[in-house]
Design a protein around this motif. Sequence first.
Motif, mmCIF file in Angstrom:
data_model
loop_
_atom_site.group_PDB
_atom_site.id
_atom_site.type_symbol
_atom_site.label_atom_id
_atom_site.label_comp_id
_atom_site.label_asym_id
_atom_site.label_seq_id
_atom_site.Cartn_x
_atom_site.Cartn_y
_atom_site.Cartn_z
ATOM 1 N N ALA A 72 1.216 -1.143 -0.028
ATOM 2 C CA ALA A 72 -0.025 0.042 0.175
ATOM 3 C C ALA A 72 1.038 0.930 0.003
ATOM 4 C CB ALA A 72 -0.826 -0.244 1.203
ATOM 5 N N VAL A 73 2.442 1.508 -0.102
ATOM 6 C CA VAL A 73 2.735 2.268 -0.701
ATOM 7 C C VAL A 73 3.446 2.521 -0.790
ATOM 8 C CG1 VAL A 73 4.840 3.656 0.791
ATOM 9 C CG2 VAL A 73 4.302 1.235 2.235
ATOM 10 N N PRO A 74 2.976 4.155 -2.054
ATOM 11 C CA PRO A 74 3.087 4.536 -3.124
ATOM 12 C C PRO A 74 4.417 4.659 -3.671
ATOM 13 C CG PRO A 74 2.370 5.846 -1.875
ATOM 14 C CD PRO A 74 2.137 4.994 -1.348
ATOM 15 N N LEU A 75 4.996 4.969 -2.609
ATOM 16 C CA LEU A 75 6.853 4.871 -3.305
ATOM 17 C C LEU A 75 7.585 4.050 -3.360
ATOM 18 C CD1 LEU A 75 9.289 7.206 -3.042
ATOM 19 C CD2 LEU A 75 9.688 6.204 -0.520
ATOM 20 N N ALA A 76 7.050 2.757 -3.147
ATOM 21 C CA ALA A 76 7.684 1.372 -3.155
ATOM 22 C C ALA A 76 7.538 1.094 -4.910
ATOM 23 C CB ALA A 76 6.749 0.501 -2.248
ATOM 24 N N GLN A 77 6.126 1.701 -5.373
ATOM 25 C CA GLN A 77 6.011 1.182 -7.072
ATOM 26 C C GLN A 77 7.278 1.956 -7.548
ATOM 27 O OE1 GLN A 77 3.783 -0.996 -7.439
ATOM 28 N NE2 GLN A 77 2.978 -1.637 -6.111
ATOM 29 N N THR A 78 7.939 3.269 -7.251
ATOM 30 C CA THR A 78 8.258 3.904 -7.699
ATOM 31 C C THR A 78 9.602 4.402 -8.222
ATOM 32 O OG1 THR A 78 8.099 5.737 -6.477
ATOM 33 C CG2 THR A 78 6.921 6.018 -8.487
ATOM 34 N N THR A 79 9.943 3.026 -7.129
ATOM 35 C CA THR A 79 11.460 2.332 -6.987
ATOM 36 C C THR A 79 12.401 2.265 -7.343
ATOM 37 O OG1 THR A 79 11.176 0.900 -5.290
ATOM 38 C CG2 THR A 79 11.130 2.954 -4.690
ATOM 39 N N ASP A 80 13.825 2.094 -7.795
ATOM 40 C CA ASP A 80 14.161 0.961 -9.206
ATOM 41 C C ASP A 80 14.048 -0.690 -8.893
ATOM 42 O OD1 ASP A 80 15.645 1.149 -6.976
ATOM 43 O OD2 ASP A 80 17.863 1.610 -6.903
ATOM 44 N N ASP A 81 14.441 -1.209 -9.533
ATOM 45 C CA ASP A 81 14.585 -3.153 -9.778
ATOM 46 C C ASP A 81 15.351 -3.292 -8.553
ATOM 47 O OD1 ASP A 81 13.075 -2.271 -11.822
ATOM 48 O OD2 ASP A 81 15.277 -2.875 -13.535
ATOM 49 N N VAL A 82 16.486 -3.164 -8.673
ATOM 50 C CA VAL A 82 17.021 -3.749 -6.943
ATOM 51 C C VAL A 82 15.852 -3.518 -5.188
ATOM 52 C CG1 VAL A 82 19.147 -3.433 -5.565
ATOM 53 C CG2 VAL A 82 19.816 -2.715 -7.787
ATOM 54 N N VAL A 83 15.702 -2.814 -5.697
ATOM 55 C CA VAL A 83 14.982 -1.831 -3.960
ATOM 56 C C VAL A 83 13.433 -2.750 -3.785
ATOM 57 C CG1 VAL A 83 14.035 -0.837 -2.624
ATOM 58 C CG2 VAL A 83 16.015 0.588 -3.901
ATOM 59 N N LYS A 84 12.990 -2.625 -4.925
ATOM 60 C CA LYS A 84 11.777 -3.937 -5.612
ATOM 61 C C LYS A 84 12.111 -5.152 -5.430
ATOM 62 C CE LYS A 84 9.298 -1.454 -9.028
ATOM 63 N NZ LYS A 84 8.329 -0.362 -10.049
ATOM 64 N N ARG A 85 13.285 -5.841 -5.702
ATOM 65 C CA ARG A 85 13.601 -7.053 -5.559
ATOM 66 C C ARG A 85 13.827 -7.452 -4.042
ATOM 67 N NH1 ARG A 85 18.965 -10.558 -7.848
ATOM 68 N NH2 ARG A 85 17.978 -12.642 -7.256
ATOM 69 N N LEU A 86 13.858 -5.984 -3.054
ATOM 70 C CA LEU A 86 14.391 -6.514 -1.913
ATOM 71 C C LEU A 86 12.859 -6.494 -0.611
ATOM 72 C CD1 LEU A 86 17.195 -4.210 -1.083
ATOM 73 C CD2 LEU A 86 17.525 -6.861 -0.940
ATOM 74 N N LEU A 87 12.415 -5.701 -1.478
ATOM 75 C CA LEU A 87 10.535 -5.712 -0.687
ATOM 76 C C LEU A 87 9.607 -6.714 -1.695
ATOM 77 C CD1 LEU A 87 10.104 -1.993 -1.424
ATOM 78 C CD2 LEU A 87 11.090 -2.619 0.518
ATOM 79 N N SER A 88 10.062 -7.345 -2.753
ATOM 80 C CA SER A 88 9.058 -8.488 -3.343
ATOM 81 C C SER A 88 9.625 -9.424 -2.144
ATOM 82 C CB SER A 88 9.324 -8.254 -4.250
ATOM 83 O OG SER A 88 10.828 -8.970 -4.844
ATOM 84 N N LEU A 89 8.313 -10.693 -2.592
ATOM 85 C CA LEU A 89 8.457 -11.883 -1.863
ATOM 86 C C LEU A 89 9.611 -13.108 -2.543
ATOM 87 C CD1 LEU A 89 4.419 -12.984 -2.467
ATOM 88 C CD2 LEU A 89 5.724 -11.989 -0.576
ATOM 89 N N GLU A 90 10.526 -12.604 -3.970
ATOM 90 C CA GLU A 90 11.493 -13.232 -3.905
ATOM 91 C C GLU A 90 12.550 -13.720 -2.961
ATOM 92 O OE1 GLU A 90 15.212 -13.723 -7.188
ATOM 93 O OE2 GLU A 90 12.849 -11.498 -7.644
ATOM 94 N N LEU A 91 12.377 -12.600 -1.976
ATOM 95 C CA LEU A 91 13.692 -12.099 -0.536
ATOM 96 C C LEU A 91 12.608 -12.175 0.863
ATOM 97 C CD1 LEU A 91 16.178 -9.484 -2.286
ATOM 98 C CD2 LEU A 91 16.291 -12.420 -2.445
ATOM 99 N N ALA A 92 11.768 -12.242 0.396
ATOM 100 C CA ALA A 92 10.725 -12.762 1.207
ATOM 101 C C ALA A 92 10.984 -13.803 2.705
ATOM 102 C CB ALA A 92 9.493 -12.717 1.430
ATOM 103 N N SER A 93 10.492 -13.583 3.202
ATOM 104 C CA SER A 93 10.496 -15.204 4.777
ATOM 105 C C SER A 93 9.717 -16.165 4.543
ATOM 106 C CB SER A 93 11.247 -14.399 6.223
ATOM 107 O OG SER A 93 9.722 -14.100 6.578
ATOM 108 N N HIS A 94 9.400 -17.389 5.191
ATOM 109 C CA HIS A 94 8.286 -18.324 5.033
ATOM 110 C C HIS A 94 6.920 -17.419 5.904
ATOM 111 C CE1 HIS A 94 6.504 -21.704 4.240
ATOM 112 N NE2 HIS A 94 5.464 -21.277 6.233
ATOM 113 N N SER A 95 7.672 -16.494 7.000
ATOM 114 C CA SER A 95 6.244 -15.890 7.821
ATOM 115 C C SER A 95 5.675 -15.416 7.082
ATOM 116 C CB SER A 95 6.674 -15.491 8.794
ATOM 117 O OG SER A 95 7.950 -14.496 8.417
#
Length: 231
Positions: A72-95
Amino acid sequence: MLSNITLRTILLRSSVVALRESAAAPPRTGCSAVGPPAPVRHYARLSKTKEAGPESQLADLPSTSLKMDYAAVPLAQTTDDVVKRLLSLELASHSEKLALKKEQLIAKVQRDEGDRNSVEVRVAILTARIRNFQEHLLKHHKVSRENSHMRRRKGFLSDLERIDAFPSCCLLGITYTFPPEYYRRATRRWLAKKAFCLKVFKEVQKQKAEQKLKLQPHQSAEAAQAPTASR
């Protein structure tokens, strides 16, 4: 003289022992009969392929979607690809993935947007936990199988059945299985008693049907005489 006799006895004994060993040994195969034994080849065993288990409930979550805290954070949609990858489910934990899955199941059955405490929502949360526990048991067989979530969800499902809201939980993939007809052990004595009771019940139903057939002509005659008597 004695030395010659001892040498002869030693030679005889050694020849006898050699003959016995040659007779007991298996025949050699190959071109040359004399030489070292052929080396034994130990071939590697085939590796056992692991059976593919059921698909995880988290498999349908896209890895490119953002975590629940940053969706729900609008700033997360406009960041670069590296930050989006860090905030995406690709690097998320199981919980974190499990929390997002709970929200998806809740969205299917909740009555309105602010509904967080209804019976349907509780069933959705317990369903996600139960499926996660089942996947954990498939990987770790020695874990205790006692789980209170199953008993709690069973009570909530019975409440939903009373208020005729059970079809809403079919969206979660829950199927209702009927309980067995009999819980007791089927012994020979119990089977014979059951067959006798069924036989008696059929005989009683047959006698009742015969009595109804006998009473039908009298009832029809009385019904025909009733309007004439009233006139």
